[in-house]
Each structure stands twice: as C-alpha cells, then as structure tokens.
Design a protein around this motif. Structure first.
Motif, PDB file in Angstrom:
ATOM      1  N   UNK A 101      48.079 -37.987  15.798  1.00  0.00           N
ATOM      2  CA  UNK A 101      48.500 -37.856  17.181  1.00  0.00           C
ATOM      3  C   UNK A 101      48.554 -36.411  17.606  1.00  0.00           C
ATOM      4  N   UNK A 102      48.868 -36.201  18.872  1.00  0.00           N
ATOM      5  CA  UNK A 102      48.965 -34.849  19.420  1.00  0.00           C
ATOM      6  C   UNK A 102      49.944 -34.841  20.581  1.00  0.00           C
ATOM      7  N   UNK A 103      50.586 -33.706  20.773  1.00  0.00           N
ATOM      8  CA  UNK A 103      51.475 -33.510  21.915  1.00  0.00           C
ATOM      9  C   UNK A 103      51.026 -32.259  22.651  1.00  0.00           C
ATOM     10  N   UNK A 139      58.353 -39.650  32.752  1.00  0.00           N
ATOM     11  CA  UNK A 139      57.565 -38.423  32.897  1.00  0.00           C
ATOM     12  C   UNK A 139      56.749 -38.060  31.684  1.00  0.00           C
ATOM     13  N   UNK A 140      56.645 -38.986  30.708  1.00  0.00           N
ATOM     14  CA  UNK A 140      55.877 -38.730  29.486  1.00  0.00           C
ATOM     15  C   UNK A 140      54.658 -39.650  29.473  1.00  0.00           C
ATOM     16  N   UNK A 141      53.474 -39.066  29.476  1.00  0.00           N
ATOM     17  CA  UNK A 141      52.239 -39.851  29.466  1.00  0.00           C
ATOM     18  C   UNK A 141      51.734 -39.994  28.040  1.00  0.00           C
ATOM     19  N   UNK A 142      51.594 -41.227  27.575  1.00  0.00           N
ATOM     20  CA  UNK A 142      51.085 -41.499  26.233  1.00  0.00           C
ATOM     21  C   UNK A 142      49.748 -42.215  26.364  1.00  0.00           C
ATOM     22  N   UNK A 143      48.699 -41.649  25.784  1.00  0.00           N
ATOM     23  CA  UNK A 143      47.368 -42.259  25.847  1.00  0.00           C
ATOM     24  C   UNK A 143      46.887 -42.577  24.437  1.00  0.00           C
ATOM     25  N   UNK A 144      45.954 -43.509  24.363  1.00  0.00           N
ATOM     26  CA  UNK A 144      45.410 -43.952  23.076  1.00  0.00           C
ATOM     27  C   UNK A 144      43.925 -43.615  23.063  1.00  0.00           C
ATOM     28  N   UNK A 145      43.518 -42.703  22.171  1.00  0.00           N
ATOM     29  CA  UNK A 145      42.133 -42.225  22.113  1.00  0.00           C
ATOM     30  C   UNK A 145      41.499 -42.650  20.792  1.00  0.00           C
ATOM     31  N   UNK A 187      39.841 -33.138  24.090  1.00  0.00           N
ATOM     32  CA  UNK A 187      39.329 -33.110  25.467  1.00  0.00           C
ATOM     33  C   UNK A 187      39.542 -34.460  26.146  1.00  0.00           C
ATOM     34  N   UNK A 188      39.199 -35.535  25.452  1.00  0.00           N
ATOM     35  CA  UNK A 188      39.367 -36.877  26.011  1.00  0.00           C
ATOM     36  C   UNK A 188      40.838 -37.171  26.298  1.00  0.00           C
ATOM     37  N   UNK A 189      41.706 -36.762  25.384  1.00  0.00           N
ATOM     38  CA  UNK A 189      43.138 -36.977  25.578  1.00  0.00           C
ATOM     39  C   UNK A 189      43.641 -36.206  26.792  1.00  0.00           C
ATOM     40  N   UNK A 190      43.240 -34.967  26.878  1.00  0.00           N
ATOM     41  CA  UNK A 190      43.694 -34.115  27.986  1.00  0.00           C
ATOM     42  C   UNK A 190      43.186 -34.630  29.330  1.00  0.00           C
ATOM     43  N   UNK A 191      41.907 -34.949  29.393  1.00  0.00           N
ATOM     44  CA  UNK A 191      41.336 -35.422  30.662  1.00  0.00           C
ATOM     45  C   UNK A 191      41.938 -36.759  31.085  1.00  0.00           C
ATOM     46  N   UNK A 192      42.244 -37.613  30.113  1.00  0.00           N
ATOM     47  CA  UNK A 192      42.877 -38.896  30.439  1.00  0.00           C
ATOM     48  C   UNK A 192      44.231 -38.677  31.094  1.00  0.00           C
ATOM     49  N   UNK A 193      45.010 -37.773  30.515  1.00  0.00           N
ATOM     50  CA  UNK A 193      46.339 -37.501  31.069  1.00  0.00           C
ATOM     51  C   UNK A 193      46.251 -36.836  32.440  1.00  0.00           C
ATOM     52  N   UNK A 196      50.594 -30.249  33.625  1.00  0.00           N
ATOM     53  CA  UNK A 196      51.433 -30.122  34.832  1.00  0.00           C
ATOM     54  C   UNK A 196      52.924 -30.065  34.492  1.00  0.00           C
ATOM     55  N   UNK A 197      53.249 -29.317  33.435  1.00  0.00           N
ATOM     56  CA  UNK A 197      54.645 -29.110  33.007  1.00  0.00           C
ATOM     57  C   UNK A 197      55.317 -30.389  32.526  1.00  0.00           C
ATOM     58  N   UNK A 198      54.532 -31.368  32.124  1.00  0.00           N
ATOM     59  CA  UNK A 198      55.092 -32.629  31.621  1.00  0.00           C
ATOM     60  C   UNK A 198      54.495 -32.942  30.252  1.00  0.00           C
ATOM     61  N   UNK A 199      55.276 -33.588  29.387  1.00  0.00           N
ATOM     62  CA  UNK A 199      54.769 -33.907  28.052  1.00  0.00           C
ATOM     63  C   UNK A 199      53.700 -34.993  28.083  1.00  0.00           C
ATOM     64  N   UNK A 200      52.676 -34.785  27.284  1.00  0.00           N
ATOM     65  CA  UNK A 200      51.640 -35.798  27.082  1.00  0.00           C
ATOM     66  C   UNK A 200      51.443 -36.005  25.586  1.00  0.00           C
ATOM     67  N   UNK A 201      51.269 -37.245  25.205  1.00  0.00           N
ATOM     68  CA  UNK A 201      51.079 -37.596  23.794  1.00  0.00           C
ATOM     69  C   UNK A 201      49.796 -38.407  23.662  1.00  0.00           C
TER      70      UNK A 201
END
Length: 408
Positions: free
Chosen positions: A245-247, A229-235, A180-186, A251-256
């Motif tokens: 990690x997770x991918x 176009x790739x958002x990488x966050x650190x949780x 949830x934290x990763x998703x909301x951050x992105x 919004x149709x863009x990769x998040x890690x």
C-alpha cells in the motif's frame, strides 16, 4: 601518347555529356507537359492508363501515402519517363507533403519514451497490451488505461525509489506506474470532505468487525473513510512489485492506495490499517515527503524507519494480536473452533490462519497451504474497487463507475 589520348577522350566526354540540372520538373509538371505534347485531355490520359482521377491526383500531389506500385508503372509508361525517376519524384512529394522525416523522428521519440517509462514485458504479462512491438496498439492501450490523451502526457511521480539499473530499473518503472495510477485516481475522485484526525480516531473502532463481510465490508469502510476526507483506492499490482500500500497527499487530504499483493484477504485489511496508522501519526511527515510506500520484505521504499515497525505492530495488534494467534494456534485444525474464535474477535476466520502461518512458518510446514486453502474468494470484492487490466473500459469510465457507487 597514351596519356594525350586519354585526356582528349575525357574532354570530349565532358563536352557532349549533359550537364546535371538543379531544377527538376515535378510529376504534376511532367504530366501537364505530356498532355500538351499529345494534345489530349486529362480524361483521355486516365483511360489510357486505366487509372481513376482520385489515384492520379493523389500521386501527383503526394497526398496518397498508400499506393499500389503498379500505378507508378502505368504513369511511367504514359509519361515515357524512367520508372525509377517517377518513383523518386513521387516519394519526394510525399515527404514534402506529409513531413515523413519528422514523423519518423517523432515515432522514434515515442518508442524511446515508452520503453523508458513502462515495463512492456510486465504490461503484456498482466494483459494490458497484446504485443511488445505494435507500438500503435501499445499507445492506445496505455492511454486508455492511464487516462492519457496522448502518451507524452504521462509524467512520473516525484518519488525517491532506491532501485538501481538493469531489472531493478524496470521494476522502478512499475512502481512509478502504480503510484501514478493511484495518484490520478484520487485526483479524479475529488474528495470534497474535510479531513479530521479526531473523527478518524472516533471511527477506528468501527473498522475491524466489517472484515467479517468479505464481499462488502472493505467497500463500506472505504465509503465511510471517504466521508472523513480520506480517499482509499484499489490499484492492481504488477508482478515485480512487492507493494502492499501507499499513503500520500492530494489537495491537503490523505489518500491511501491498496493492492492485492499476495491474494490473501487479511493482507488487504492489514495494509489498510497500516496506512491509517501513518495517516494518524505520520501525516505531517507525509505532507512534506509527498509519498509513503509500504513494501513487503522491506520497511519502505525509501527507508527502514521505526515508524514502519510501529505501523506493522499497530495493525497486527488491532486486527488479530500475536496473543490471540497463539491461542487459536493450539486448535488450528479445528475449523469450527477457529470460526467461532474469529467471530468472537470480530474478524473473518482467514485472519487466524494467515497470522498463524506468518508467526509459525518453520514449525508448521502446512501453515501457508492451510491459509491459502481457507482464504475466502475476493474476486467479487476486487471487481467493485479496481480497474482490471483486462477490462475494456477506459480510466474515465472506471472513475465514473466507482464515483457513482462508492465515492459520493
């Protein structure tokens, strides 16, 4: 004869005993009637009771929930009415005005919700909450860290996690909290750039050498990937999680999402390259399944797919292959040699020690101890990327900080 006497006594009792009334005077009505019977103004009554106007009006109206019990004793003496009756009338009025019954039900619902959705023992262990029983403080802390206006805004991400009941169910909570934290951050970082697979392929050769800059290298790669176009966050991780990690897709863009699972600097880079492999080769599948989560000791949280093995092999070969590790291993105690060998292969020396320990856990009992001792300090790096559980600022404050410094 005895029965006749008993019946007559019962009849007499019912004749002379007052009938119970259904219409009961309120405290306010009792007070007004008392003023009229004594023919005195309200101010005189207040002086007699030694009570302020605000306190009296709060009691009569039921607005004052917090009360010194002696005030009810004073009012009872003034009204000439039993204290228990006064207290009962006061509590009835408070309940009527403040809907206390519903408040209790709402509190119970809140407590049940929190216990179901969050592993409080883990939140306390990481320092996010201070108590396991002070739910007002728990709600405040969770809402601040998770970016919630109220606790019921929290909704679990739709992931299929293969955990059962008991302790594993609590672990399941932590997995979902982390995702949830990763998703909301992105979501809040709002990447405006268009993802291009071809551009990611072209950029890939620029990743490895940046690992030699411990404090800034990963931050710079995250900045550059954001432009692609790739958002990488650190949780931050929770103690029970073995997630690297997770991918996922926003919004149709990769998040890690990355985390410091075991404290080793090379593991962060390994997790990043592993997840980038999934972006390159499994993107269509991830868009359909929403999430891909990589867990240490398992191939993934949802399956043990061949894709996971291939992603691990890809990350290993790209960063520091088994052949290179074998070459370095012959000189593992020659730190100057390892340093130069690592630099010539465009990685930090810690990569040689960690991968050697991974490959030879039984043949060298000092391998992991050596790797830990020679692992660089990554606290400054983490402070630039993660929202620490012990930080005072809110989720929104963290997003604004990293958006200004990294994601722009």
């Amino acid at each position: 004869m005895g029965n006749i006497k008993s019946d007559s006594d019962d009849i007499l009792k019912r004749l002379f005993e007052p009938k119970p009334t259904k219409i009961v005077e309120t405290l306010d009505e009792l007070f007004i009637n008392r003023l009229e019977s004594l023919d005195i103004p309200k101010t005189t009554a207040l002086n007699i009771m030694g009570m302020s106007v605000r306190t009296l009006e709060g009691i009569l109206s039921g607005e004052q929930k917090m009360l010194d019990y002696t005030q009810l004793i004073k009012l009872s003496n003034f009204l000439g009415t039993d204290l228990e009756q006064i207290a009962t009338l006061y509590l009835q009025k408070v309940n009527e005005v403040h809907n206390v019954g519903n408040d209790i039900n709402r509190t119970n619902e809140m407590v049940e919700f929190i216990n179901e959705k969050f592993n409080l023992a883990e939140l306390k262990k990481v320092g996010l909450i201070k108590s396991l029983t002070d739910y007002n403080d728990i709600v405040k802390s969770i809402c601040n860290y998770f970016g919630l206006k109220n606790i019921f805004e929290y909704s679990e991400p739709d992931i299929n996690v293969a955990f059962s009941s008991g302790k594993r169910a609590k672990r399941n909570c932590s997995v979902k909290n982390w995702v949830y934290l990763a998703e909301q951050s992105c979501i809040e970082l709002r990447n405006p750039n268009v993802y291009s697979r071809d551009k990611l392929i072209d950029y890939f050769p620029q990743i490895r050498w940046q690992s030699m800059d411990v404090e800034n290298g990963l931050v710079n790669v995250i900045k550059q990937l954001y432009q692609l176009g790739i958002t990488v966050v650190f949780i931050p991780s929770f103690p029970s999680l073995h997630i690297r990690g997770a991918t996922f897709e926003i919004n149709d863009k990769p998040c890690i999402a990355l985390t410091d699972y075991v404290g080793f600097y090379p593991t962060l880079w390994f997790a990043l390259v592993h997840e980038l492999y999934h972006v390159l080769f499994d993107w269509d599948e991830i868009q359909l399944s929403n999430y891909h989560i990589s867990q240490e000791g398992q191939k993934s949280l949802d399956s043990e797919s061949q894709n996971e093995i291939e992603a691990d092999n890809f990350a290993r070969e790209y960063l520091f292959s088994k052949e290179k590790t074998k070459e370095a291993g012959a000189f593992i105690n020659n730190h100057e040699f390892i340093k130069q060998y690592a630099i010539s292969n465009n990685v930090d020396p810690s990569f040689a020690y960690v991968f050697y320990a991974f490959d030879a856990p039984s043949s060298d009992k000092y391998a992991w101890g050596r790797a830990k001792k020679l692992n660089p300090n990554i606290e400054k790096l983490k402070s630039k990327l993660e929202h620490n559980f012990l930080d005072d600022f809110t989720f929104g404050d963290h997003i604004k900080k990293v958006r200004n410094k990294i994601y722009n």
